[in-house]
Every structure is written in C-alpha cells, then in structure tokens.
Design an enzyme around this catalytic site. Structure first.
Site, short mmCIF file in Angstrom:
data_model
loop_
_atom_site.label_atom_id
_atom_site.label_comp_id
_atom_site.label_asym_id
_atom_site.label_seq_id
_atom_site.Cartn_x
_atom_site.Cartn_y
_atom_site.Cartn_z
N CYS A 1 0.83 -1.22 0.00
CA CYS A 1 0.00 0.00 0.00
C CYS A 1 0.86 1.26 0.00
CB CYS A 1 -0.89 0.03 1.25
SG CYS A 1 -1.98 -1.35 1.39
N1 SAJ Z 1 6.60 2.29 8.63
C1 SAJ Z 1 7.64 3.03 9.15
N2 SAJ Z 1 7.38 3.94 10.13
C2 SAJ Z 1 6.10 4.14 10.60
C3 SAJ Z 1 5.05 3.37 10.04
C4 SAJ Z 1 5.31 2.46 9.07
O1 SAJ Z 1 8.80 2.87 8.75
O2 SAJ Z 1 5.92 4.96 11.50
C5 SAJ Z 1 6.87 1.34 7.56
C6 SAJ Z 1 6.51 -0.08 7.95
O3 SAJ Z 1 7.62 -0.71 8.57
C7 SAJ Z 1 6.19 -0.70 6.59
C8 SAJ Z 1 5.60 0.45 5.82
O4 SAJ Z 1 6.05 1.65 6.46
O5 SAJ Z 1 7.36 -1.15 5.96
C9 SAJ Z 1 4.09 0.45 5.74
O6 SAJ Z 1 3.65 0.31 7.06
P1 SAJ Z 1 2.08 0.56 7.47
O7 SAJ Z 1 2.04 0.59 8.96
O8 SAJ Z 1 1.54 1.71 6.73
O9 SAJ Z 1 1.38 -0.80 7.06
P2 SAJ Z 1 0.69 -1.24 5.72
O10 SAJ Z 1 1.55 -1.08 4.53
O11 SAJ Z 1 0.17 -2.60 6.01
O12 SAJ Z 1 -0.49 -0.19 5.54
C10 SAJ Z 1 -1.80 -0.61 5.79
C11 SAJ Z 1 -2.67 0.45 5.17
N3 SAJ Z 1 -4.01 -0.05 5.15
C12 SAJ Z 1 -4.74 0.09 4.03
O13 SAJ Z 1 -4.33 0.66 3.04
C13 SAJ Z 1 -6.10 -0.47 4.07
C14 SAJ Z 1 -2.60 1.73 5.97
O14 SAJ Z 1 -3.59 2.66 5.51
C15 SAJ Z 1 -2.84 1.46 7.43
O15 SAJ Z 1 -2.78 2.67 8.16
C16 SAJ Z 1 -1.76 0.52 7.91
O16 SAJ Z 1 -1.98 -0.72 7.20
C17 SAJ Z 1 -1.88 0.26 9.40
O17 SAJ Z 1 -2.11 1.25 10.12
O18 SAJ Z 1 -1.67 -0.90 9.80
#
Ligand code: SAJ
Length: 420
Positions: free
Chosen positions: A260
């Site tokens: 995403c």
């Molecule tokens: N990450 C960081 N720092 C942060 C947050 C995330 O480096 O503060 C990295 C994570 O390690 C990962 C990437 O970014 O590699 C994405 O992380 P994410 O927490 O955004 O997780 P995703 O990719 O699973 O995003 C999904 C998304 N859900 C949908 O699109 C329906 C996102 O909108 C959600 O907010 C997220 O899950 C969530 O909160 O779990």
C-alpha cells in the site's frame, strides 16, 4: 438461486467482503481467475491470512460459491471489483485486471445492476476507464445501472479493525448511484460515508496512504540529521507524542515496504504529472527519501564496523526481521532485500532470522533462517534489527550481541547499541 452479490477477485480484499456479506444473509458468488483458489474455497480452505478454513466453510454453508465462470454475473444484483492494481512500469497503476473485470461484467450487464470498483487506483479511473467499458452495450451509467467507487480499507492482520467496523467510503457516478452503493454496504458495514462522487472516493484512499508515506519520510529524513547532530530522535518522537492533539507519531525505519504505502501515493503523483504536467512534489520527495533508506542503513552498518576497525567485507551481519513490517509474515517490498543486496555487494556474509520466515528467497538464493539465534547473536560481527517483531527482546539482544544497529528502537541505549 441468483446471487445478490458477486465479488470479482477473491484475495485479501474480496474474501473478507464476501464473508461479511454472507454473514449478513446475502447470497454471494465469488469469481476468480485462479482455478486452485476457486477449488480451495469451495472445499472450505482459505488462502488469505484474515480468514481461516472454518470461516470459509461457514461461508460455503451459508451459500457462498466460488467459480471461474463469469456466467453467474448475469443473475447478480451487485458486482464488486476487488482485483489487484500493481504499480506499472510507468509509475501508475497497472489496470489490466480492472479492465478485464470490467469487460467481463459488460458481457453480462443488465439494467438495474450496481457495479462497484474497490481496487486502489488514480482519480478518474471509475469514470474514465470502467464506465466506458460497461456502457459499450448501450446501457448508461446512472440511468440504466448504478456505478460507484469504494476504497478498500482492509488491514491484513489487524486484530481490531475488519471490514464491518471500519467506516466505508462510497462515491457514485450520480447521487442515486452513491445512495445505491451506500444501501448495499449498510447491510454489512456499521458505518458508511457518502462521498460527493467517484473521484472524491478514489482520492480519499490515496490521501490516507500518502499521509503515511510523507510522514514516514519526514522522520526518516530527520533520522539522518539527528544522527549527525547527536540528537536521540526516538526520544524526540516520544516527547512530541505526549501532545494530546495535532500530532501522530511515526517512526524512522530501514525503508517503507508493503503493498500500500510505497505504491498508492505513486498513483496520485503519476496522475498529477501525466494530466497537469507538474509534479506532486511531496510524494516524489517522500519516495526518494524512503527509497534511499536501505542504502543509508547499509552505510551506517559499514561505519559501525569501521569504528571497530572491521571491514564490512568478510564480516558476518545478522539481519533480524525480513518482512515488510513487524509481526506479520508478508515480505512484499520488504526493505531487508535492498539492505541485504547492498551488504552482499560489499562482501558481507549476510545471515538472517525472522520468526515468520523459515526460508528467505533472496535474488534466487534460498537462505535458511539461522537455527540458533542466541549463538548467532554472539558470533555475528554486527546484528541489525530491521523489524521489531514482538518475539525479539531488545535487552536480550543487546546483552548477547557484540554490536547492534537497531533501526526500530526496541533495544535500550548502551555502548554496544546504536539506533537509527
Ligand atoms: N513504517 C515506518 N514507520 C512508521 C510506520 C510504518 O517505517 O511509522 C513502515 C513499515 O515498517 C512498513 C511500511 O512503512 O514497511 C508500511 O507500514 P504501514 O504501517 O503503513 O502498514 P501497511 O503497509 O500494512 O499499511 C496498511 C494500510 N491499510 C490500508 O491501506 C487499508 C494503511 O492505511 C494502514 O494505516 C496501515 O496498514 C496500518 O495502520 O496498519
């Protein structure tokens, strides 16, 4: 019996949708191009993390049927498209699956049907790509059938939020289309939010994930200069997060993975540049910062070894966590891959451990997870924490390892630990 709802694409988005609709008593037909997925579902087997076999068996018992044959679409009242939109080489979404699904629907479209697109894409896709295909047979959207967009908000593995309790945005080609789509989703989603139109609904999804992408890039860029200025950014974020309003904490990391966050914002920036001829600078800058994090991580590792008068060449580097985020098994776009590639190109002996990954396939090589984590922690020249899986005890790692580079802030500060 005719299906009230047909779902095209039975993956991590389509299957939860089919499940909740089945639970609400709708007769659901699932359409997928993969015969093995269809056969497995009809035998009560799940292929997605968020549903187990019992969930699928419950759906089948409630009348859910999976098929590869689109003929059943003709009897459906509503058709929802949940197919993948991977990033294309040009930087926008590859809409091949969406156009193929639209063409399949067009061959069976009847007056009175509702068609909803859920696949993440750039603003205008529903109106400019899907609608013309559906109207080829002479039926007109908003008059003869309803057309809407509703962004998927499935967060695989999220223990708190699922389809039913996550507010669902719906935007129709006309207000009547919006109302029709809202009526459908209100049968199995607690909160439905009506958008002004399809473009607003399409863009809302992209804003949600661009917001994350940009803010992650912000702290990733801060991590670089805070290191130079000897400022503990993790403590800075801890302090800022005490503000009860107007601040959401994001944390630096080795790079942004998943299907995403590194992908969706490109749909917006590609669309803005393609249509308007100028960049969406925030997204392009965030992409650049996040994409260079793995290389930066490798450089920090080399510098740490250098402080010990050790060359990276020939050093044993233990990577902890090769998935794209903590506590899941998904490795899509994982930053561990570019980090490992860079280290190996400089001659390092890269080994890994991840509680969710027994064998790591890296550029055609199959790396076995180290069998004895404790022994490897002690033997490695440097241990690099890439994902803060809950199985990893920061204090234990810091005690056993000669040197730790922690990109996730799970270890206490110490002489042998450096944080990103
Ligand atoms: N990450 C960081 N720092 C942060 C947050 C995330 O480096 O503060 C990295 C994570 O390690 C990962 C990437 O970014 O590699 C994405 O992380 P994410 O927490 O955004 O997780 P995703 O990719 O699973 O995003 C999904 C998304 N859900 C949908 O699109 C329906 C996102 O909108 C959600 O907010 C997220 O899950 C969530 O909160 O779990």
């Amino acid at each position: 019996m005719a299906a009230e709802l047909a779902v095209i694409g039975l993956g991590y988005v389509g299957l939860p949708l089919a499940q909740e609709a089945s639970r609400a008593g709708l007769k659901v037909l699932g359409l997928d191009v993969a015969p093995d997925i269809v056969a497995g579902l009809n035998q009560g087997r799940s292929h997605v993390d968020d549903l187990n076999d019992e969930d699928v068996a419950e759906m089948v018992a409630a009348g859910f049927e999976a098929t590869t044959d689109p003929a059943g679409l003709a009897t459906a009242s509503t058709i929802v498209i949940c197919v993948p939109t991977p990033l294309s080489d040009e930087g926008g979404p590859d809409l091949a699956a969406v156009t193929s699904a639209s063409e399949t629907i067009a061959a069976h479209l009847r007056p009175g049907m509702l068609v909803v697109l859920e696949s993440t894409t750039y603003p205008g896709t529903t109106d400019e790509v899907v609608r013309p295909i559906l109207e080829r047979g002479g039926l007109v959207a908003g008059q003869d059938f309803h057309l809407a967009f509703s962004p998927e908000r499935i967060d695989p593995g999220n223990p708190t939020y699922g389809l039913r309790n996550t507010p669902k945005v719906v935007g129709g080609h006309t207000p009547a289309c919006t109302a029709k789509a809202a009526e459908l989703y209100r049968r199995f989603v607690d909160t439905v939010v009506e958008a002004r139109g399809t473009r607003e609904a399409e863009t809302a999804k992209l804003l949600e994930n661009t917001y994350r992408h940009v803010n992650i890039a912000l702290v990733n860029e801060m991590a670089r200069f805070c290191h130079e200025l000897d400022i503990d950014l993790w403590d800075v974020i801890r302090l800022a997060a005490t503000k009860p309003f107007g601040f959401k904490a994001f944390y630096p990391g080795p790079g942004v993975g998943g299907h995403c966050i590194p992908i969706d914002p490109n749909y917006l920036s590609h669309n803005v540049r393609a249509r308007l001829g100028y960049p969406f600078r925030f997204v392009e800058l965030a992409q650049e910062i996040n994409a260079t994090m793995p290389g930066y991580i490798a450089q920090r590792i080399q510098n740490l070894l250098n402080q010990e008068r050790k060359a990276l060449n020939g050093a044993t580097v233990l990577l902890l966590g090769v998935t794209y985020k903590q506590n899941i098994a998904d490795q899509r776009e994982s930053p561990a891959v570019p980090v490992a590639r860079r280290l190996m190109s400089l001659g390092a002996n890269v080994v890994f451990h991840d509680p969710h990954v027994p064998v790591w396939y890296l550029d055609g090589m199959a790396l076995d997870r180290v069998p004895d984590l404790d022994a490897t922690l002690a033997a490695a020249d440097i241990v690099v924490i890439l994902q803060g899986h809950s199985e990893y005890e920061g204090e234990m790692i810091a005690k056993k390892a000669a040197k730790v580079f922690d990109t996730r802030g799970i270890t206490p500060p110490s002489a042998t630990v450096e944080h990103l």
